[in-house]
Design a protein around this motif. Structure first.
Motif, PDB file in Angstrom:
ATOM      1  N   GLU A  64      -6.849   5.766  24.148  1.00 40.04           N
ATOM      2  CA  GLU A  64      -6.777   4.566  24.967  1.00 40.04           C
ATOM      3  C   GLU A  64      -7.890   4.649  26.001  1.00 40.04           C
ATOM      4  O   GLU A  64      -8.365   5.739  26.326  1.00 40.04           O
ATOM      5  N   TYR A  65      -8.322   3.501  26.495  1.00 41.48           N
ATOM      6  CA  TYR A  65      -9.360   3.502  27.521  1.00 41.48           C
ATOM      7  C   TYR A  65      -8.800   4.119  28.793  1.00 41.48           C
ATOM      8  O   TYR A  65      -7.631   3.965  29.122  1.00 41.48           O
ATOM      9  N   SER A  66      -9.654   4.819  29.528  1.00 41.53           N
ATOM     10  CA  SER A  66      -9.249   5.498  30.742  1.00 41.53           C
ATOM     11  C   SER A  66     -10.223   5.155  31.857  1.00 41.53           C
ATOM     12  O   SER A  66     -11.397   4.927  31.616  1.00 41.53           O
ATOM     13  N   GLY A  67      -9.748   5.146  33.072  1.00 42.52           N
ATOM     14  CA  GLY A  67     -10.616   4.923  34.219  1.00 42.52           C
ATOM     15  C   GLY A  67     -11.092   3.496  34.347  1.00 42.52           C
ATOM     16  O   GLY A  67     -10.393   2.549  34.032  1.00 42.52           O
ATOM     17  N   LYS A  68     -12.339   3.328  34.806  1.00 43.78           N
ATOM     18  CA  LYS A  68     -12.899   2.005  35.060  1.00 43.78           C
ATOM     19  C   LYS A  68     -13.010   1.169  33.799  1.00 43.78           C
ATOM     20  O   LYS A  68     -12.843  -0.035  33.827  1.00 43.78           O
ATOM     21  N   SER A  69     -13.279   1.799  32.664  1.00 48.76           N
ATOM     22  CA  SER A  69     -13.455   1.051  31.427  1.00 48.76           C
ATOM     23  C   SER A  69     -12.133   0.481  30.916  1.00 48.76           C
ATOM     24  O   SER A  69     -12.121  -0.460  30.143  1.00 48.76           O
ATOM     25  N   ALA A  70     -10.993   1.030  31.374  1.00 46.12           N
ATOM     26  CA  ALA A  70      -9.686   0.571  30.891  1.00 46.12           C
ATOM     27  C   ALA A  70      -9.433  -0.886  31.264  1.00 46.12           C
ATOM     28  O   ALA A  70      -9.008  -1.684  30.425  1.00 46.12           O
ATOM     29  N   SER A  71      -9.698  -1.260  32.499  1.00 42.14           N
ATOM     30  CA  SER A  71      -9.397  -2.622  32.931  1.00 42.14           C
ATOM     31  C   SER A  71     -10.327  -3.651  32.309  1.00 42.14           C
ATOM     32  O   SER A  71      -9.897  -4.727  31.914  1.00 42.14           O
ATOM     33  N   LYS A  72     -11.604  -3.335  32.171  1.00 43.11           N
ATOM     34  CA  LYS A  72     -12.520  -4.321  31.602  1.00 43.11           C
ATOM     35  C   LYS A  72     -12.363  -4.435  30.089  1.00 43.11           C
ATOM     36  O   LYS A  72     -12.608  -5.487  29.520  1.00 43.11           O
ATOM     37  N   LYS A  73     -11.926  -3.378  29.408  1.00 42.77           N
ATOM     38  CA  LYS A  73     -11.762  -3.430  27.960  1.00 42.77           C
ATOM     39  C   LYS A  73     -10.497  -4.181  27.565  1.00 42.77           C
ATOM     40  O   LYS A  73     -10.437  -4.780  26.517  1.00 42.77           O
ATOM     41  N   LYS A  74      -9.468  -4.143  28.391  1.00 43.97           N
ATOM     42  CA  LYS A  74      -8.241  -4.877  28.087  1.00 43.97           C
ATOM     43  C   LYS A  74      -8.501  -6.377  28.112  1.00 43.97           C
ATOM     44  O   LYS A  74      -7.874  -7.126  27.385  1.00 43.97           O
ATOM     45  N   ALA A  75      -9.438  -6.798  28.949  1.00 42.53           N
ATOM     46  CA  ALA A  75      -9.747  -8.220  29.071  1.00 42.53           C
ATOM     47  C   ALA A  75     -10.521  -8.738  27.868  1.00 42.53           C
ATOM     48  O   ALA A  75     -10.355  -9.884  27.460  1.00 42.53           O
ATOM     49  N   SER A  76     -11.371  -7.915  27.274  1.00 47.90           N
ATOM     50  CA  SER A  76     -12.176  -8.374  26.139  1.00 47.90           C
ATOM     51  C   SER A  76     -12.039  -7.410  24.972  1.00 47.90           C
ATOM     52  O   SER A  76     -12.585  -6.319  24.985  1.00 47.90           O
ATOM     53  N   LYS A  77     -11.299  -7.829  23.951  1.00 50.80           N
ATOM     54  CA  LYS A  77     -11.108  -7.002  22.758  1.00 50.80           C
ATOM     55  C   LYS A  77     -11.705  -7.719  21.563  1.00 50.80           C
ATOM     56  O   LYS A  77     -10.999  -8.271  20.747  1.00 50.80           O
ATOM     57  N   THR A  78     -13.028  -7.713  21.475  1.00 51.04           N
ATOM     58  CA  THR A  78     -13.691  -8.341  20.339  1.00 51.04           C
ATOM     59  C   THR A  78     -14.367  -7.278  19.509  1.00 51.04           C
ATOM     60  O   THR A  78     -15.049  -6.405  20.026  1.00 51.04           O
ATOM     61  N   ARG A  79     -14.152  -7.329  18.183  1.00 47.35           N
ATOM     62  CA  ARG A  79     -14.771  -6.394  17.248  1.00 47.35           C
ATOM     63  C   ARG A  79     -15.253  -7.155  16.036  1.00 47.35           C
ATOM     64  O   ARG A  79     -14.703  -8.181  15.684  1.00 47.35           O
ATOM     65  N   THR A  80     -16.238  -6.605  15.398  1.00 45.67           N
ATOM     66  CA  THR A  80     -16.674  -7.176  14.136  1.00 45.67           C
ATOM     67  C   THR A  80     -16.148  -6.324  13.013  1.00 45.67           C
ATOM     68  O   THR A  80     -15.836  -5.154  13.193  1.00 45.67           O
ATOM     69  N   SER A  81     -16.060  -6.880  11.826  1.00 48.00           N
ATOM     70  CA  SER A  81     -15.547  -6.127  10.690  1.00 48.00           C
ATOM     71  C   SER A  81     -16.569  -5.138  10.152  1.00 48.00           C
ATOM     72  O   SER A  81     -16.267  -4.345   9.279  1.00 48.00           O
TER      73      SER A  81
END
Length: 84
Positions: free
Chosen positions: A38-55
């Motif tokens: 799971e994301y930890s630290g500062k990257s945790a909050s910004k990654k929860k907001a944007s979860k975009t991935r390509t196949s």
């Protein structure tokens, strides 16, 4: 490329559960998507907001380099001796 800190939820390639490590953003995303971390630290909050991935992203088993250095010696053309 940006580095994201993840906290491992399960053991993976030399990392123990609850251990933290930094990876490139695309590698961290694969580890999180696979449920290994799971994301930890500062990257945790910004990654929860944007979860975009390509196949086109590879799976976690082929993305991350091993944590331990390789034991394979580099090929040396000047060294033609057979090794045991």
């Amino acid at each position: 490329m940006a580095t994201d800190i993840v906290r491992f939820l399960k053991p993976w390639r030399g990392y123990a559960a609850d251990e933290k490590a930094g990876f490139e953003a695309d590698t961290a995303a694969v580890l999180v998507d696979k449920g290994l971390a799971e994301y930890s630290g500062k990257s945790a909050s910004k990654k929860k907001a944007s979860k975009t991935r390509t196949s086109k992203e590879p799976d976690a088993t082929s993305t991350v380099a091993p944590s331990a250095p390789s034991t394979n010696a580099p090929d040396n053309p000047d060294d033609d001796d057979e090794k045991p």
